[in-house]
Write a protein that holds these residues in place. Structure first.
Motif, mmCIF file in Angstrom:
data_model
loop_
_atom_site.group_PDB
_atom_site.id
_atom_site.type_symbol
_atom_site.label_atom_id
_atom_site.label_comp_id
_atom_site.label_asym_id
_atom_site.label_seq_id
_atom_site.Cartn_x
_atom_site.Cartn_y
_atom_site.Cartn_z
ATOM 1 N N UNK A 17 0.830 -1.207 0.000
ATOM 2 C CA UNK A 17 0.000 0.000 0.000
ATOM 3 C C UNK A 17 0.865 1.259 0.000
ATOM 4 N N UNK A 18 2.012 1.194 0.698
ATOM 5 C CA UNK A 18 2.941 2.329 0.714
ATOM 6 C C UNK A 18 3.540 2.528 -0.676
ATOM 7 N N UNK A 19 3.919 1.431 -1.315
ATOM 8 C CA UNK A 19 4.504 1.506 -2.655
ATOM 9 C C UNK A 19 3.478 2.037 -3.646
ATOM 10 N N UNK A 100 10.375 3.996 -6.287
ATOM 11 C CA UNK A 100 9.306 3.923 -7.281
ATOM 12 C C UNK A 100 9.784 3.192 -8.535
ATOM 13 N N UNK A 101 11.021 3.468 -8.937
ATOM 14 C CA UNK A 101 11.573 2.841 -10.139
ATOM 15 C C UNK A 101 13.048 2.533 -9.914
ATOM 16 N N UNK A 102 13.500 1.436 -10.523
ATOM 17 C CA UNK A 102 14.918 1.049 -10.410
ATOM 18 C C UNK A 102 15.406 0.562 -11.768
ATOM 19 N N UNK A 103 16.685 0.812 -12.043
ATOM 20 C CA UNK A 103 17.316 0.245 -13.222
ATOM 21 C C UNK A 103 18.809 0.128 -12.957
ATOM 22 N N UNK A 104 19.444 -0.824 -13.615
ATOM 23 C CA UNK A 104 20.867 -1.051 -13.407
ATOM 24 C C UNK A 104 21.465 -1.669 -14.660
ATOM 25 N N UNK A 105 22.688 -1.250 -14.989
ATOM 26 C CA UNK A 105 23.356 -1.828 -16.155
ATOM 27 C C UNK A 105 24.358 -2.900 -15.748
ATOM 28 N N UNK A 106 24.323 -3.338 -14.483
ATOM 29 C CA UNK A 106 25.335 -4.269 -13.971
ATOM 30 C C UNK A 106 25.397 -5.569 -14.769
#
Length: 284
Positions: A17-19, A100-106
Motif C-alpha cells: 500500500x505504501x509503494x 518507485x523505479x529502479x534500473x541497473x546496467x550491472x
C-alpha cells in the motif's frame, strides 16, 4: 547548490500500500506542466577524471539529483550509484525513501573496444537496460541508445547518442541533438558567415551573442511517428547541457502517463551513463 540527502531507500519488500501510494504520487508529479531536475550538490563526487593511460579512481560514489514539481516543491529524487567504472544503479525515490523505479546496467552484456592512442579499452554495451517500476519484480520498460548525426555547424556536433525507452505500449526517444529552431538557425548563420568575419564581424558576433542567449533544448519524440511530444530545456544558456551541471526542466504535459515514465527513465539512463564514464581533463 547544496541539497539534503534523502533518507535511505526502503527495502524492496515494503508495504504494497505504501509503494502504491508512492507510485501514484510520482505519476501526479510527472503530470505537472513541467518538472525540474536540479543540479547535483558541489560536494558530490564528479565523474572520474584522469589523464589517458592512467588508472581511474575506483571509489564508489552516489549522486542525488532532486526533482521538483512546477510549483518548485521538492517531490522526488533521482539517485545514481556508481560502484565502479562503467557500472551504475539508478532509482527514483520519494522524500520518505520509497523506491518507485529502479534500473541497473550491472548485468548488461557488453564488449570492449581498445583505445586507439593509449592502453585500455572502452566498454560498449550491446543490450538494453531493464527498468522495474512499482517494486513488482517485473520489467516495465527497456532503455537503450544509438548514435545520430547532428548538424555540422552546431556546437557539440557530430555523432551524438539518442536514448530509446520501450514500454508495454509506448516507445519514446530522447534526442540530445540541439532542437531549438531559432538557436539552430543562428548557429548555421554564424557558420556560413564565419568566412566574412573580417568584413562584417558585427553580423557574426551578433548571431553568436543571440544564440548564447537562448537556452539549449532537446526533444522527446514519439518512437513510432517521431513527432515531438515533449522537451528538455536547460536553465543555463551558456553551459552545454550535461547531467547535474545545471537545472533542466522536463515538459511532459502532452505525453501519456506511460510516456512520462519512459521520459524520466530515459533521463536517468543518460545520467547513469554520464556519471559512470571517465571524462578526460578537469578535476575529479
Amino acid at each position: 547548490m547544496d541539497t539534503q540527502t534523502p533518507p535511505p531507500v526502503q527495502a524492496m519488500d515494503a508495504d504494497p500500500t505504501v509503494v502504491d501510494a508512492a507510485v501514484r504520487f510520482c505519476d501526479d508529479v510527472l503530470a505537472s506542466p513541467y518538472v525540474t531536475l536540479k543540479s547535483s550538490s558541489p560536494h558530490q563526487h564528479a565523474p572520474p577524471v584522469k589523464p589517458p593511460g592512467d588508472c581511474y579512481d575506483p571509489t564508489p560514489y552516489t549522486v542525488t539529483l532532486p526533482i521538483t514539481d512546477s510549483s518548485g516543491e521538492m517531490a522526488l529524487s533521482m539517485m545514481i550509484e556508481v560502484p565502479e567504472l562503467y557500472q551504475w544503479h539508478g532509482s527514483i525515490v520519494t522524500a520518505e525513501g520509497v523506491s518507485v523505479a529502479r534500473m541497473s546496467n550491472k548485468s548488461r552484456k557488453r564488449r570492449c573496444i581498445p583505445f586507439q592512442f593509449h592502453t585500455g579499452c572502452k566498454e560498449v554495451f550491446t543490450a538494453p537496460v531493464p527498468v522495474e517500476w512499482d517494486q513488482s519484480g517485473k520489467i516495465f520498460a527497456e532503455v537503450n541508445e544509438e548514435s545520430e548525426d547532428c548538424d555540422c555547424c552546431v556546437l557539440n556536433s557530430g555523432k551524438q547518442p539518442r536514448v530509446f525507452a520501450n514500454g508495454p505500449r509506448d516507445r519514446i526517444y530522447l534526442s540530445v541533438a540541439e532542437s531549438h529552431p531559432m538557436r539552430l538557425k543562428l548557429h548555421n548563420a554564424a557558420c556560413w558567415l564565419f568566412p566574412l568575419c573580417f568584413v562584417v564581424p558585427h553580423l557574426v558576433v551578433g548571431c553568436c551573442f543571440c544564440c548564447l542567449s537562448l537556452k539549449e533544448e532537446h526533444a522527446f519524440r514519439d518512437g513510432h511517428e517521431e513527432k515531438v511530444i515533449g522537451k528538455r530545456v536547460s536553465s543555463n544558456s551558456c553551459i552545454p547541457m550535461m547531467p547535474g551541471h545545471q537545472n533542466t526542466s522536463l515538459h511532459l504535459e502532452d505525453m501519456t502517463p506511460e510516456q512520462r515514465r519512459l521520459a524520466l527513465v530515459a533521463v536517468m539512463y543518460e545520467a547513469g551513463d554520464f556519471y559512470s564514464s571517465p571524462h578526460e581533463g578537469g578535476s575529479g
